[in-house]
Scaffold this active site. Sequence first.
Site, PDB file in Angstrom:
ATOM      1  N   MET A 110      -7.620   8.349   9.876  1.00 10.72           N
ATOM      2  CA  MET A 110      -8.186   8.845   8.614  1.00 10.72           C
ATOM      3  C   MET A 110      -9.158   9.992   8.863  1.00 10.72           C
ATOM      4  O   MET A 110     -10.167  10.116   8.178  1.00 10.72           O
ATOM      5  CB  MET A 110      -8.921   7.709   7.878  1.00 10.72           C
ATOM      6  CG  MET A 110      -8.005   6.579   7.487  1.00 10.72           C
ATOM      7  SD  MET A 110      -8.863   5.271   6.606  1.00 10.72           S
ATOM      8  CE  MET A 110      -9.609   4.384   7.953  1.00 10.72           C
TER       9      MET A 110
ATOM     10  N   ASP B 235       0.809  -1.217   0.000  1.00  9.87           N
ATOM     11  CA  ASP B 235       0.000   0.000   0.000  1.00  9.87           C
ATOM     12  C   ASP B 235       0.842   1.266   0.000  1.00  9.87           C
ATOM     13  O   ASP B 235       2.052   1.218   0.111  1.00  9.87           O
ATOM     14  CB  ASP B 235      -0.822   0.051   1.291  1.00  9.87           C
ATOM     15  CG  ASP B 235      -2.007  -0.857   1.218  1.00  9.87           C
ATOM     16  OD1 ASP B 235      -2.469  -1.157   0.126  1.00  9.87           O
ATOM     17  OD2 ASP B 235      -2.473  -1.253   2.302  1.00  9.87           O
TER      18      ASP B 235
ATOM     19  N   LYS C 153      -0.915   3.506  -5.207  1.00  9.93           N
ATOM     20  CA  LYS C 153      -0.359   4.731  -5.779  1.00  9.93           C
ATOM     21  C   LYS C 153      -1.311   5.876  -5.508  1.00  9.93           C
ATOM     22  O   LYS C 153      -2.377   5.962  -6.104  1.00  9.93           O
ATOM     23  CB  LYS C 153      -0.147   4.578  -7.285  1.00  9.93           C
ATOM     24  CG  LYS C 153       1.166   3.953  -7.607  1.00  9.93           C
ATOM     25  CD  LYS C 153       1.497   4.086  -9.087  1.00  9.93           C
ATOM     26  CE  LYS C 153       2.725   3.286  -9.407  1.00  9.93           C
ATOM     27  NZ  LYS C 153       2.593   2.460 -10.591  1.00  9.93           N
TER      28      LYS C 153
END
Length: 551
Positions: free
Chosen positions: A198, A35, A57
């Site tokens: 996050m 990742d 990416k």
Amino acid sequence: MAGKVWLVGAGPGDLGLFTIKGLEVLQKAEVVVYDALIGDAVLTLIPDQVEKINVGKRAGNHRMTQEQINLTLLEQAQAGKRVVRLKGGDPFLFGRGGEELELLVENDIPYEIVPGVTSAFAVPAYNGIPVTHRDFTSSVHIITGHRRSSGNTHSISRAEASRSINTAGGAGSLSDSDGLGIDYEALVRTKGTLIFLMGLSTLPVIMRGLLDAGISPDTPAAVLERGTTAGQRRVLATVSTLEEETDRARIKAPAIIVVGEVCRLAESFAWAEKRPLAGRKILLTRPKELISEMAGRLRRMGAEVLEMPAIETVPIQPNPALEDCFQKYPEGTAYSQKTAGRIDWMVFTSPTGVRIFMDWFLPDHDIRALAGIRIAVIGEGSAKKLRQYGIRCDFVPTVYDGETLGRELAQKIRQERENSNNIPAPVRVLIPRAAIGSRELVEELEKAGDIEILDIPTYTTEYVTEGIVDARQQIENGEIHYAVFTSASTVRGFSAVMEGADMSRIKAICIGRQTRTAAEAQGMQTRMAEKATLDALLDAVVQCAAEDRNT
Ligand code: SAH
């Protein structure tokens, strides 16, 4: 035969937080699927021959969907491969590890899970924040700040997040009005430490949710950016001021948010930034097999190290020129014995040179064939390498570079000639070394007069242009502070790989004068070690870091 999949946690960034089991599994992998958030240092541990599939990416638009990732794992395993699925932190904490297993279970693919050190705990720890503390809190909660809509996840921008607050107006935020699915009231009731992953882009929404659910606006809160890496930064504030302070500090992802009284401890418990090389990212480009000692020492002092396998040494095999030397001069006969066809001196200019010579020599010769040959080395590293073969060297120059070695050895030979008429002529010197060795050594040696120099290439240096980590990008971004060089040829090799990059952005910390000259020629800022030893080189790095900290 079906292969197997290992779901491996790579930890939060610092190489030392990658598990021993993870490393073992990684080194036996045939395919690694990784990742975006995997630390550089872990990535550079993936063996060269392993197939590497990047599914994260970030900048490119080619990010694989979760379904494609699941399918990739299945296909590779069905092809009989040992597949490592490498994930940031811990694979089961907001890592979609469970989803990736489902297809494997359906298809009877064997797998193992290797847990990782999660950023949720490690990043606070590296910022001096204990996630629980008996005086403050008795629980800790980890929450995702990621918005999830109809099975697809996507992040929203800060602007969107602010808009959603505005539209919510003063209406009060009942659990899912902001789309995050967080039960703020339940969270606030726990009085526990709250850790949001996050959550940077939704930070305003989360703080508003907590406030509306009745948390005290003065509750300490923190945003912790790129924890455990050289880019680690933190913002300490309160629930009511965190958004503003985070904006002011221009914090970027990845970052975690911590809310709770324990954040008060950060200032007094902070430790990571006190290490001498904290906040420094250092690039090393030594030939692969020599990298580790320096990297380990830099890391122990708090640096983040990117080991670039920029250079590989390839032995020249077979080596008729070297073969000739030892056939023509079958026994290394003692200097005093005046035997024609002998070698009087052997000169080694690097530990790699020593190793490659011995790799060539030992399989077909007896070590005693070297008995009468005197041995000169360029410096401590080569001397140490020779001791591993039971050989002590006879000559080390006062300054560890090729020019000084040549000059001082020539002087010694001249003196010996003056003091004795038993010295053979010509004095024969064998230099088994890299194909691109510096000329100064030979030029200086020749000044001894009546000397025959056998300058024989034993290996070539090849540059690996395709690294898994984009060092060039990092240099351009100013993320790499120093590059440590131990030879001029490495500087040149590195610069060839980085062609076109703005070299003035890095400070080259160089082992000696020739190395520094090469770095200057490439436009780098430079600093030279006081002596050509690893210790002195390390001191130079620490001094640079101390100076940079004060400016
Ligand atoms: N499985 C991972 C988390 C994946 S979700 C783990 O256990 O750590 C990705 C989020 O983790 C990021 O958005 C950020 O909130 C957090 N994160 C991961 N690495 C981080 C780091 N080095 N510093 C700060 N936050 C990090």
